[in-house]
Design an enzyme around this catalytic site. Structure first.
Site, short mmCIF file in Angstrom:
data_model
loop_
_atom_site.label_atom_id
_atom_site.label_comp_id
_atom_site.label_asym_id
_atom_site.label_seq_id
_atom_site.Cartn_x
_atom_site.Cartn_y
_atom_site.Cartn_z
N LYS A 210 0.84 -1.26 -0.15
CA LYS A 210 0.19 -0.06 -0.10
C LYS A 210 0.97 1.22 0.25
CE LYS A 210 -3.70 2.20 0.26
NZ LYS A 210 -4.77 2.35 -0.78
N ASN A 225 4.17 17.39 -12.35
CA ASN A 225 3.86 18.72 -12.13
C ASN A 225 5.31 19.43 -12.32
OD1 ASN A 225 1.38 18.40 -11.74
ND2 ASN A 225 1.72 18.44 -9.45
N GLY A 265 23.62 4.42 -14.15
CA GLY A 265 25.01 4.93 -14.84
C GLY A 265 24.85 5.10 -16.37
N CYS A 268 24.10 8.04 -20.81
CA CYS A 268 22.86 9.07 -20.84
C CYS A 268 21.93 9.76 -19.62
CB CYS A 268 21.66 8.25 -21.92
SG CYS A 268 22.38 7.52 -23.46
N LYS A 324 25.91 -1.83 -17.04
CA LYS A 324 24.70 -3.13 -17.32
C LYS A 324 25.49 -4.09 -17.93
CE LYS A 324 21.88 -1.09 -20.76
NZ LYS A 324 20.49 -0.75 -21.19
N1 LIG Z 1 -10.04 7.21 2.30
C1 LIG Z 1 -9.79 6.37 1.10
O1 LIG Z 1 -9.80 6.77 0.17
C2 LIG Z 1 -8.80 5.22 1.59
C3 LIG Z 1 -8.14 4.43 0.68
C4 LIG Z 1 -7.63 3.28 0.88
C5 LIG Z 1 -7.25 3.12 2.07
N2 LIG Z 1 -7.48 3.94 3.22
C6 LIG Z 1 -7.20 3.76 4.67
O2 LIG Z 1 -8.44 3.27 5.27
C7 LIG Z 1 -8.31 3.51 6.61
C8 LIG Z 1 -9.78 4.24 6.82
O3 LIG Z 1 -9.68 5.49 6.21
P1 LIG Z 1 -11.02 6.34 5.93
O4 LIG Z 1 -10.77 7.22 4.99
O5 LIG Z 1 -12.29 5.61 5.63
O6 LIG Z 1 -11.10 7.00 7.67
P2 LIG Z 1 -12.36 7.64 8.12
O7 LIG Z 1 -11.73 8.55 9.15
O8 LIG Z 1 -13.28 8.25 7.26
O9 LIG Z 1 -13.16 6.71 8.88
C9 LIG Z 1 -12.65 5.98 10.04
C10 LIG Z 1 -13.90 5.55 10.80
O10 LIG Z 1 -13.44 4.82 12.11
C11 LIG Z 1 -14.46 5.00 13.17
N3 LIG Z 1 -13.62 4.50 14.41
C12 LIG Z 1 -12.23 5.20 14.87
N4 LIG Z 1 -12.17 4.36 16.04
C13 LIG Z 1 -13.10 3.47 16.14
C14 LIG Z 1 -13.30 2.35 16.98
N5 LIG Z 1 -12.41 2.06 18.05
N6 LIG Z 1 -14.56 1.55 17.04
C15 LIG Z 1 -15.39 1.73 15.72
N7 LIG Z 1 -14.96 2.67 14.82
C16 LIG Z 1 -14.02 3.46 15.06
C17 LIG Z 1 -14.35 6.43 13.02
O11 LIG Z 1 -15.49 7.03 13.86
C18 LIG Z 1 -14.79 6.65 11.63
O12 LIG Z 1 -16.01 6.76 11.29
C19 LIG Z 1 -7.02 4.20 6.89
O13 LIG Z 1 -6.20 3.69 7.43
C20 LIG Z 1 -6.79 4.98 5.35
O14 LIG Z 1 -5.26 5.47 5.44
C21 LIG Z 1 -8.37 4.68 2.91
#
Ligand SMILES: NC(=O)c1ccc[n+]([C@@H]2O[C@H](COP(=O)([O-])OP(=O)(O)OC[C@H]3O[C@@H](n4cnc5c(N)ncnc54)[C@H](O)[C@@H]3O)[C@@H](O)[C@H]2O)c1
Length: 437
Positions: A210, A225, A265, A268, A324
């Site tokens: 990830k 950019n 290396g 180029c 290489k």
């Molecule tokens: N948002 C994205 O596009 C995306 C994509 C891939 C991975 N991620 C990863 O997924 C994870 C979640 O991301 P997100 O954007 O959904 O987060 P978010 O903040 O939108 O949601 C997290 C949720 O967890 C809940 N929570 C926290 N502690 C808790 C507990 N002890 N019991 C129950 N619920 C609890 C919060 O109330 C919240 O609703 C992160 O690690 C993020 O990096 C996010």
């Protein structure tokens, strides 16, 4: 399957809705009463295309419900997906406190459960988090053993906000990291309705994927950019440049150049990066990413040198001198830099490279070599055997296939420094180190 999803934010809400549409029975868990109430009313707790409809239908058909009671959710399901947030701390470190506290709740519930339960981390966590935070917390609070009484796995999420539902149903890949077969197979069966390349791997590789993915995506944006900034200053159409760039799926948008190894290396890459950086500087442009490429490359050369120095062994044999395999072009070959610095420290060196014959080298190539190592002719040997006989340290400097066969020929007193991953440590365990593996 019966699944509980912990955390009903972007990832958890999408995961809950989509798994329900695949026919699974899902309980969402969040400590936010508002989010639990919204789900139970059939409404999406976050804005995402088609999510309201998906959750409405899933709740209407009884496939999906939500609660704030972790205990109830664990007892009613066979597998939990942890989707809680993992934000940045002020110092940039990853805050895993929500993951830890949700594990404490799940562990306490597992204490009362006699049947098998799998706990799967879908939140983005750094390699080592599952082994050092998740498993100890689950074991301490449940009084049970991971892999024996319950399963633990990693299943990172690759959705993009805005297209999250279509990404869920057509992900670039499904990655499953698990140590026990049962957990791996259970995660696999979650996605049996989804067509995507599926990879089973270790927990740590799944965690790291990830990060390599997201850092790569960020790097692509920053690169495009910076190319755009320099194009604009030179009155060149940046979009036309990058459209043509993206048509090259052989070298540009491909796996080529994407394996950890030694510095780049040749005649180029260093020259052309240097010229573009100089041009940007002359135009008063600040391009921190492109400007950091040569320092990063030099750092890798120094790492290779340090690996040899730290062994405290000499003499040294170098296998492969050109940048290489299959060429005699020595210009800006990073291994020459290593050789030059070792000679400066008084190392006794022999070099073998089937493609480099001093009497046949001409022009800039010959000049470069003799400028770097004036008495190179006394260091070159004409067989792999002669090179292997000489060194206590054997450095593999390029990917010539001939070097793959050296393992059985390495003596007890020798140590192999591999800069190109010509081989895995295999039988050479304890006598082998790779630069980035
Ligand atoms: N948002 C994205 O596009 C995306 C994509 C891939 C991975 N991620 C990863 O997924 C994870 C979640 O991301 P997100 O954007 O959904 O987060 P978010 O903040 O939108 O949601 C997290 C949720 O967890 C809940 N929570 C926290 N502690 C808790 C507990 N002890 N019991 C129950 N619920 C609890 C919060 O109330 C919240 O609703 C992160 O690690 C993020 O990096 C996010």
């Amino acid at each position: 399957m019966k699944i509980s999803v912990f955390g009903l934010g972007y990832v958890g809400a999408v995961t809950s809705g989509c798994l329900s549409t695949l026919g699974h029975s899902v309980v969402g868990v969040d400590y936010s009463e508002a989010k639990v109430a919204l789900i139970n009313q059939g409404k999406a707790p976050v804005i995402e295309l088609d999510l309201d409809k998906t959750i409405g239908e899933a709740v209407g058909s009884g496939q999906l419900s939500a609660t704030h009671d972790a205990n109830e959710a664990i007892l009613a399901t066979d597998l939990s997906l942890i989707c809680v947030g993992t934000p940045s701390r002020r110092n940039g470190d990853l805050d895993t406190s929500a993951v830890k506290s949700v594990c404490a709740e799940i562990g306490a519930a597992l204490r009362q459960k006699s049947s098998w339960h799998s706990v799967v981390i879908r939140s983005t966590v750094l390699p080592g988090t599952i082994r050092n935070v998740v498993i100890p917390e689950l074991e301490a609070t449940s009084g049970k053993k991971a892999g024996v009484d319950f399963g633990v796995g990693s299943n990172p999420e690759f959705l993009r906000e805005g297209t999250a539902l279509s990404d869920f149903h057509a992900p670039p890949k499904t990655v499953i990291g698990a140590e026990d077969e049962r957990t791996g197979s259970e995660i696999e069966s979650l996605y049996s309705g989804i067509k995507a390349p599926l990879v089973r791997t270790s927990i740590e590789v799944a965690e790291m994927i990830k990060y390599s993915d997201n850092v790569w995506h960020a790097l692509k944006v920053a690169f495009a950019n910076e190319i755009g900034i320099i194009c604009k200053s030179l009155d060149v159409d940046s979009h036309e440049v990058m459209d043509i760039f993206c048509k090259d799926s052989k070298l540009n948008l491909s796996g080529y150049y994407l394996k950890p190894g030694f510095s780049f290396g040749g005649s180029c890459l260093p020259k052309d990066v240097r010229a573009l950086v100089h041009k940007a500087r002359s135009l008063d442009l600040d391009l921190p990413l492109i400007g950091s490429i040569l320092p990063s490359n030099e750092k890798q050369t120094t790492r290779g040198l340090d690996m040899i120095l730290q062994l405290g062994k000499r003499p040294v044999s170098i296998l492969g001198m050109s940048f290489k395999a299959g060429t005699d072009d020595l210009r800006e070959s990073p291994i020459l830099e290593v050789i030059e610095r070792l000679l400066g420290k008084g190392y006794d060196i022999r070099i073998f490279d089937r493609n480099v014959n001093l009497s046949k080298l001409v022009g800039a190539n010959r000049e470069y070599l003799l400028r770097m190592i004036p008495h190179v002719s006394s260091l070159l040997v004409d067989s792999l055997d002669a090179a292997l006989l000489h060194g206590e340290v054997v450095v593999i400097g390029n990917g010539d296939p001939e070097f793959r066969s050296i393992a059985p020929r390495i003596r007890q007193d020798q140590f192999v420094v591999d800069l190109v991953r010509i081989q895995d440590r295999g039988t050479l365990d304890g006598q082998y180190d790779g630069i980035s593996w």
